[in-house]
Design a protein around this motif. Structure first.
Motif, PDB file in Angstrom:
ATOM      1  N   GLY A  93       0.793  -1.223   0.000  1.00  0.00           N
ATOM      2  CA  GLY A  93       0.000   0.000   0.000  1.00  0.00           C
ATOM      3  C   GLY A  93       0.826   1.273   0.000  1.00  0.00           C
ATOM      4  O   GLY A  93       0.275   2.360  -0.167  1.00  0.00           O
ATOM      5  N   TRP A  94       2.140   1.164   0.172  1.00  0.00           N
ATOM      6  CA  TRP A  94       3.003   2.342   0.202  1.00  0.00           C
ATOM      7  C   TRP A  94       3.673   2.553  -1.148  1.00  0.00           C
ATOM      8  O   TRP A  94       3.830   1.615  -1.929  1.00  0.00           O
ATOM      9  N   LYS A  95       4.070   3.788  -1.419  1.00  0.00           N
ATOM     10  CA  LYS A  95       4.689   4.142  -2.695  1.00  0.00           C
ATOM     11  C   LYS A  95       5.923   5.008  -2.444  1.00  0.00           C
ATOM     12  O   LYS A  95       6.059   5.625  -1.385  1.00  0.00           O
ATOM     13  N   SER A 142       3.904  17.122  -5.985  1.00  0.00           N
ATOM     14  CA  SER A 142       3.822  16.845  -4.551  1.00  0.00           C
ATOM     15  C   SER A 142       4.809  15.800  -4.066  1.00  0.00           C
ATOM     16  O   SER A 142       4.827  15.465  -2.884  1.00  0.00           O
ATOM     17  N   GLY A 143       5.639  15.251  -4.945  1.00  0.00           N
ATOM     18  CA  GLY A 143       6.509  14.155  -4.551  1.00  0.00           C
ATOM     19  C   GLY A 143       7.896  14.608  -4.107  1.00  0.00           C
ATOM     20  O   GLY A 143       8.278  15.763  -4.259  1.00  0.00           O
ATOM     21  N   TYR A 199       1.204  11.958  -9.414  1.00  0.00           N
ATOM     22  CA  TYR A 199       2.636  11.841  -9.206  1.00  0.00           C
ATOM     23  C   TYR A 199       3.159  10.580  -9.886  1.00  0.00           C
ATOM     24  O   TYR A 199       2.389   9.705 -10.321  1.00  0.00           O
ATOM     25  N   VAL A 200       4.476  10.491  -9.982  1.00  0.00           N
ATOM     26  CA  VAL A 200       5.132   9.415 -10.715  1.00  0.00           C
ATOM     27  C   VAL A 200       6.067   8.673  -9.770  1.00  0.00           C
ATOM     28  O   VAL A 200       6.846   9.294  -9.033  1.00  0.00           O
ATOM     29  N   GLY A 201       5.989   7.348  -9.776  1.00  0.00           N
ATOM     30  CA  GLY A 201       6.850   6.586  -8.882  1.00  0.00           C
ATOM     31  C   GLY A 201       6.595   5.104  -8.964  1.00  0.00           C
ATOM     32  O   GLY A 201       6.335   4.550 -10.034  1.00  0.00           O
ATOM     33  N   LEU A 255      14.627  10.646   0.814  1.00  0.00           N
ATOM     34  CA  LEU A 255      13.571  10.262  -0.125  1.00  0.00           C
ATOM     35  C   LEU A 255      12.231  10.309   0.591  1.00  0.00           C
ATOM     36  O   LEU A 255      12.170  10.547   1.796  1.00  0.00           O
ATOM     37  N   GLY A 256      11.182  10.092  -0.160  1.00  0.00           N
ATOM     38  CA  GLY A 256       9.841  10.093   0.425  1.00  0.00           C
ATOM     39  C   GLY A 256       9.122   8.799   0.122  1.00  0.00           C
ATOM     40  O   GLY A 256       9.257   8.236  -0.960  1.00  0.00           O
ATOM     41  N   ILE A 257       8.391   8.281   1.088  1.00  0.00           N
ATOM     42  CA  ILE A 257       7.465   7.182   0.852  1.00  0.00           C
ATOM     43  C   ILE A 257       6.098   7.619   1.375  1.00  0.00           C
ATOM     44  O   ILE A 257       6.000   8.360   2.347  1.00  0.00           O
ATOM     45  N   CYS A 258       5.045   7.191   0.696  1.00  0.00           N
ATOM     46  CA  CYS A 258       3.734   7.724   1.070  1.00  0.00           C
ATOM     47  C   CYS A 258       2.646   6.671   0.963  1.00  0.00           C
ATOM     48  O   CYS A 258       2.753   5.693   0.223  1.00  0.00           O
TER      49      CYS A 258
END
Length: 280
Positions: free
Chosen positions: A67-69, A78-79, A112-114, A141-144
């Motif tokens: 469920g995380w990206k 926003s990334g 967003y792209v990821g 980095l970011g995870i969301c």
């Protein structure tokens, strides 16, 4: 018979000890950092022995919970794109991160792209001196999921001159490199590109592989710092290629988008290419 049985038992013990040494000692010799664990996943660096040309195979290994990206190099408004800095004093120069083909996510509010799965990002590293090396990295980095969590990690990897590699981790590095987009060829390429600063639009004519479904093609664009790129509009031409138009948002400080400064990734089915765009 007793002596034979004793020798046989000793032999079995030595074999078991050797196997135990392989399975249990190898991980301690592997060139990988400790995992930095956060709510939505964990991150580490894995590296291999320097090659004859000085290049060091390595990855930023990002493991995500379901469920995380996490994000691509140009994640959208926003990334948080991954950033890595490496202390050259450890004997290692760093010149960039490479990315497998990403996906676009759009919930109607945010685009967003990821990646929505665990991913390994190859790092471009090269030794700058002989002897033992120390890979001292700072990662951001970011995870969301429902929220975005910034991840900051200090990751350290020792690369002694007599490093013994863990074959499983070397295979992880090799698989990450194999997953990168290919170079264009005559069967799959950006045939032409142009940028119109008056309407701030980047246009590309893309030739897809034979038999490819044009409607399934995706295009991802990354450019110089400060430039933003909007949602790509794709149409099919009479010649069977696709025409892609990408809105460009220049930085508030101004600046021109120069030929060669824009990187594009095109995916079609299970194939992907990556190239810098040349335009007038």
């Amino acid at each position: 018979m007793k002596r034979s049985g004793l020798l046989q038992n000793v032999t079995h013990f030595l074999v078991l000890a050797t196997l135990a040494g392989y399975f249990f000692a190898k991980p301690s010799e592997a060139a990988s950092s400790e995992w930095t664990v956060v709510e939505g996943g964990e991150v580490r660096i894995v590296a291999a022995k320097p090659q004859a040309d000085g290049n060091i195979p390595a990855i930023l290994d990002i493991r995500l919970k379901p469920g995380w990206k996490t994000y691509w190099r140009e994640p959208g408004a926003s990334g948080i794109p991954p950033e890595v800095t490496i202390d050259a004093a450890g004997g290692i120069d760093f010149s960039g991160i490479r990315f497998p083909p990403p996906q676009t996510f759009d919930d109607g509010i945010v685009r967003y792209v990821g990646y929505d799965h665990s991913v390994a990002l190859p790092l471009t590293l090269k030794r700058n001196r002989p002897g033992d090396l120390a890979l001292d990295a700072s990662v951001f980095l970011g995870i969301c999921k429902d929220i975005c969590i910034p991840v900051q990690a200090a990751l350290k990897v020792s690369l002694p001159e007599r490093l013994v590699e863990n074959p499983l981790e070397r295979a992880r590095i090799d698989a990450a490199v194999a997953a990168l987009p290919a170079q264009p060829d005559d069967s799959f390429k950006v045939a032409s590109a142009a940028y119109d600063p008056k309407v701030a639009t980047l246009s590309m004519d893309v030739g897809l592989p034979e038999g490819a479904d044009p409607s399934s093609a995706e295009i991802f664009v990354a450019g110089p710092p400060g430039f933003g790129f909007g949602k790509t509009a794709i149409s099919i031409t009479d010649g069977g290629t696709i025409l892609a138009k990408v809105p460009v948002k220049p930085p508030t400080s101004g600046g021109a988008l120069k030929s060669g400064s824009v990187l594009v990734v095109v995916t079609s089915g299970d194939r992907s290419i990556e190239t810098a765009l040349a335009f007038d």
